[in-house]
Design a protein around this motif. Structure first.
Motif, short mmCIF file in Angstrom:
data_model
loop_
_atom_site.label_atom_id
_atom_site.label_comp_id
_atom_site.label_asym_id
_atom_site.label_seq_id
_atom_site.Cartn_x
_atom_site.Cartn_y
_atom_site.Cartn_z
N SER A 177 -56.90 -2.13 -25.15
CA SER A 177 -57.16 -2.16 -23.72
C SER A 177 -58.54 -1.60 -23.40
O SER A 177 -59.19 -0.98 -24.24
N THR A 180 -58.49 2.09 -23.84
CA THR A 180 -58.56 2.56 -25.21
C THR A 180 -60.01 2.71 -25.66
O THR A 180 -60.28 3.31 -26.70
N ASN A 196 -52.97 5.51 -23.97
CA ASN A 196 -53.96 4.50 -24.35
C ASN A 196 -54.48 4.71 -25.77
O ASN A 196 -55.16 3.85 -26.31
N GLY A 344 -52.06 -5.16 -25.33
CA GLY A 344 -52.38 -4.65 -24.00
C GLY A 344 -52.91 -5.75 -23.11
O GLY A 344 -53.59 -6.67 -23.57
N ASP A 346 -54.72 -5.92 -19.12
CA ASP A 346 -55.16 -5.06 -18.04
C ASP A 346 -56.12 -5.75 -17.08
O ASP A 346 -56.61 -6.87 -17.34
N TYR A 368 -48.77 -2.07 -21.72
CA TYR A 368 -48.79 -1.99 -23.17
C TYR A 368 -47.43 -2.40 -23.73
O TYR A 368 -46.39 -2.01 -23.19
#
Length: 497
Positions: A177, A180, A196, A344, A346, A368
């Motif tokens: 993501s 992350t 994350n 993930g 987003d 997630y």
């Protein structure tokens, strides 16, 4: 001849008159003479100039055009915090503590980067994290003194063309993501949720990896992919630790943990499409909030895959254990291997709303889906104020596990001059909900993980100098049949140069 003599005489007379005129003093009191000039006034002191906007670190040019340079970035985040601890927390050996006020260093770091030309980049990221008077030191769970100052990243990078750059080293080009890959200097709430970073300090080194990566941008499409080694983890673990031993018999629990024999590569990537303005991608760090300086709307998806990253023993499987007899449990006790698959999805939206009042809004949401083997759940507490090795001590919450997680945040930059000309205010709220299959009560029902943060950023100089006050409602999973919510109130100061 006579004419010549007349001419010479006339010339001599005119010359004498001219000389007499040059040395003759002017008449005194001549009313037609101009008055003497007034003396020139002294020059007024220059008005102080307004300080130039901060340009993102100390940059030292090594060439006249600035194409060769060295740049240094420094930042520190300090906490003052009230925490109501999870049940049974110790503050020191044999000293239970239900709550306390403590102080700590959440992060203190430095990045040094250099560019020889637009094609070559090298940078090193160093620092410490999570130091308080109880933990974060040489012995991380029981000693807060002398935290390890370690390398977070050490990278060399080559730009192949405007669409592709290749790099290698200890890097932060993560998958899964946007969060992350988050910058820790521009976070919207006080801190990241840590969900994350599902493998942090297990198969990675503080969310960094040893490997190679490729990154780039094609139009409005950004990508980053990496192939890395999995760090060896849980080296004290063996198949016996995947069960419970009673009366010389070890029985499997059916709960997965990190596989200490994992030697497979880790593959990961993150892909995003930006509908509005492009974002910087020289370094791996994604911005948390732009404070109204950009118009960004990005959607993305990412993954992480690691073969045989986890292992477990079948629930109910039993093996005899002979006390005092050395054995090779990896060779004598059967285990199941599980691939780690993490996904993930987003979206990030950050735009100014009113140019006159300079208001802005920031929205972020991510879902997630983590597959980490049967019933796996891991607890972590950032800058944990509890003493000892208990996974549930202090402020620990379920960080990751097999299941699904939603996390969202929203922030609003209030109009300028709300607090006067010296600061800006940005209230925010963040919420996380997770369902991990390993968190079940005695009735077999999954207990959801709900964490709420609400706070206010006081921006003294944007992200370069800010103070954040945060309230957190945190679940205490000491008793799965009676989950209690504990409050935390934190004050953080951040200076980023």
């Amino acid at each position: 001849m006579q004419f010549s003599r007349y001419a010479l005489t006339l010339t001599a007379l005119l010359a004498a008159e001219a000389v007499s005129a040059q040395v003759q003093p002017p008449p005194v009191g001549n009313p037609t003479s101009p008055p003497p000039a007034a003396p020139a006034p002294a020059p007024a002191p220059a008005a102080p100039t307004k300080s130039a906007p901060y340009g993102g670190g100390l940059k030292m040019n090594l060439s006249p055009d600035g194409s060769k340079y060295v740049r240094i970035l420094l930042w520190t985040q300090v906490y003052a915090r009230y925490t109501e601890n999870n049940t049974g927390t110790l503050r020191a050996p044999g000293v239970p503590k239900s709550s306390q006020v403590d102080f700590g260093l959440r992060r203190s770091r430095m990045v040094v980067m250099a560019q020889l030309n637009p094609r070559f980049l090298v940078y090193t990221h160093l620092g410490i994290n999570n130091q308080n008077a109880v933990s974060g030191g040489v012995a991380p769970t029981t000693d807060g003194k002398k935290p390890q100052f370690f390398i977070h990243e050490a990278v060399t990078e080559y730009k192949v063309n405007k669409y592709l750059s290749l790099g290698a080293g200890l890097h932060y080009y993560n998958g899964i993501s946007r969060l992350t890959n988050a910058s820790t200097t521009s976070i919207l709430p006080m801190d990241l949720p840590l969900t994350n970073f599902p493998t942090i300090e297990q198969t990675d080194q503080f969310a960094r990896w040893l490997g190679i990566y490729a990154k780039g941008r094609i139009g409005k499409f950004d990508y980053r992919v990496a192939m890395d080694d999995a760090f060896l983890t849980n080296q004290a673990s063996n198949p016996l630790s995947l069960g419970t031993t009673t009366g010389g018999v070890s029985t499997g629990t059916g709960v997965a943990n990190y596989n200490p024999q994992n030697t497979s590569h880790v593959y990961q990537g993150y892909f995003s499409y930006n509908f509005l303005e492009p974002e910087a991608n020289l370094l791996p760090y994604t911005q948390g909030t732009y404070l109204g300086t950009k118009r960004v709307f990005s959607i993305g998806t990412g993954f992480l895959y690691n073969k045989d990253a986890m292992y477990s023993r079948t629930a109910g499987s039993a093996v005899a254990v002979t006390p005092g007899v050395a054995a090779d449990p990896f060779g004598t006790i059967a285990t199941n291997k599980h691939d780690m698959v993490m996904l993930g999805f987003d979206a990030f939206y950050d735009v100014p709303l009113d140019t006159a009042s300079r208001t802005a809004i920031t929205l972020y949401g991510v879902y997630y889906n983590y597959n980490m083997g049967p019933n796996h759940v891991r607890f972590v507490g950032a800058e944990n104020p509890g003493y000892g090795a208990s996974a549930l001590r202090g402020n620990a919450v379920p960080l990751s596990g097999t299941g699904g997680v939603f996390y969202g945040q929203v922030g609003f930059l209030l109009p300028k001059n709300t607090l006067g000309a010296k600061a800006r205010l940005q209230p925010y709220i963040a919420y996380q909900h997770a369902n991990y299959e390993g968190l079940k009560n005695s009735a077999g029902d999954t207990q959801g993980v709900n964490i709420t943060d609400a706070g206010l950023n006081v921006l003294l100089d944007g992200h370069n100098a800010k103070v954040t006050i945060n309230y957190r409602a945190r679940p205490d999973f000491t008793n799965l049949n009676d989950v209690q919510y504990r409050p935390e109130i934190s004050l953080q100061t951040q200076v980023f140069l």
